[in-house]
Design an enzyme around this catalytic site. Structure first.
Site, PDB file in Angstrom:
ATOM      1  N   GLU A 199       4.605  -6.957 -12.672  1.00  0.00           N
ATOM      2  CA  GLU A 199       4.362  -5.990 -13.745  1.00  0.00           C
ATOM      3  C   GLU A 199       4.198  -4.618 -13.101  1.00  0.00           C
ATOM      4  OE1 GLU A 199       1.667  -8.381 -13.365  1.00  0.00           O
ATOM      5  OE2 GLU A 199       2.505  -9.960 -14.613  1.00  0.00           O
ATOM      6  N   SER A 249       0.824  -1.201   0.000  1.00  0.00           N
ATOM      7  CA  SER A 249       0.000   0.000   0.000  1.00  0.00           C
ATOM      8  C   SER A 249       0.865   1.261   0.000  1.00  0.00           C
ATOM      9  CB  SER A 249      -0.925  -0.010   1.217  1.00  0.00           C
ATOM     10  OG  SER A 249      -1.635   1.191   1.316  1.00  0.00           O
TER      11      SER A 249
END
EC number: 3.5.4.13
Length: 194
Positions: A138, A111
């Protein structure tokens, strides 16, 4: 049902889940295991084609993908690797993960990194039952500033969910599994699909 920290440690101790190198118990939270960034990266290079045509022949698609994907870039531990705004980069976890045929893994980015604009695992966050290898990440920098990442830093966390039974076709037994035993930032093998 997701495994709690106690069950994750038990699965690691018994060898039903294998993470190499074995993580210290201090990086196992209530429901997940922290994973670190590895040393292998690939970036997308400029290409004269106006778009990537996924309906083109396998040979043509493979050629275009190879032309836009860089060679593997190896970065030493503690050295910076920069991801620029709008850039898509492939990386890999430092840890190799092996799952049994009755567990699925779920990878989440941190986060704290997302709040800087960094997407760690753009869409493919499921780790199939029977998976074994490094996990390709990715990265997409959706922020306004370049972001320097360093191999070895905590990049995300994996949690584990029990399935209703063992998979009949776990990843390690599928003939068409394109990314078996990957250890580096392997590019797309979409041209190998049927």
């Amino acid at each position: 049902m997701r495994l709690c920290d106690r069950d994750i440690i038990k699965a690691l101790d018994e060898g039903s889940i294998v993470i190499e190198p074995r993580p210290d118990n201090s990086v196992i939270s209530g429901v997940s295991v922290d994973l670190r960034l590895g040393n292998s990266f690939r970036v997308f290079q400029g290409h004269p084609a106006p778009y990537l045509d996924l309906s083109s022949s396998k040979a043509d698609l493979s050629k275009v993908i190879e032309s836009v994907m860089s060679e593997e870039i190896l970065v030493d531990d503690g050295k910076p690797f920069f991801i620029h705004p709008g850039e898509l980069v492939l990386g890999v976890t430092k840890e190799s993960v092996t799952l049994p045929d009755n567990l699925v893994g779920w990878l989440d980015g941190r986060s704290s990194l997302a709040r800087l604009g960094l997407m760690v695992h753009v869409t493919a966050h499921r780790i199939d039952p029977g998976w074994s290898g490094g996990i390709v990440l990715e990265f997409l920098n959706g922020g306004k500033l370049p972001i320097a990442l360093s191999p070895g830093m905590t990049i995300g966390a994996i949690n584990f969910e029990t399935m209703s039974g063992s998979a009949d076709r776990p990843y390690n037994k599928r003939d068409n599994a394109k990314y078996k035993d990957q250890t580096s930032a392997v590019g797309s093998r979409i041209s190998g699909e049927n």
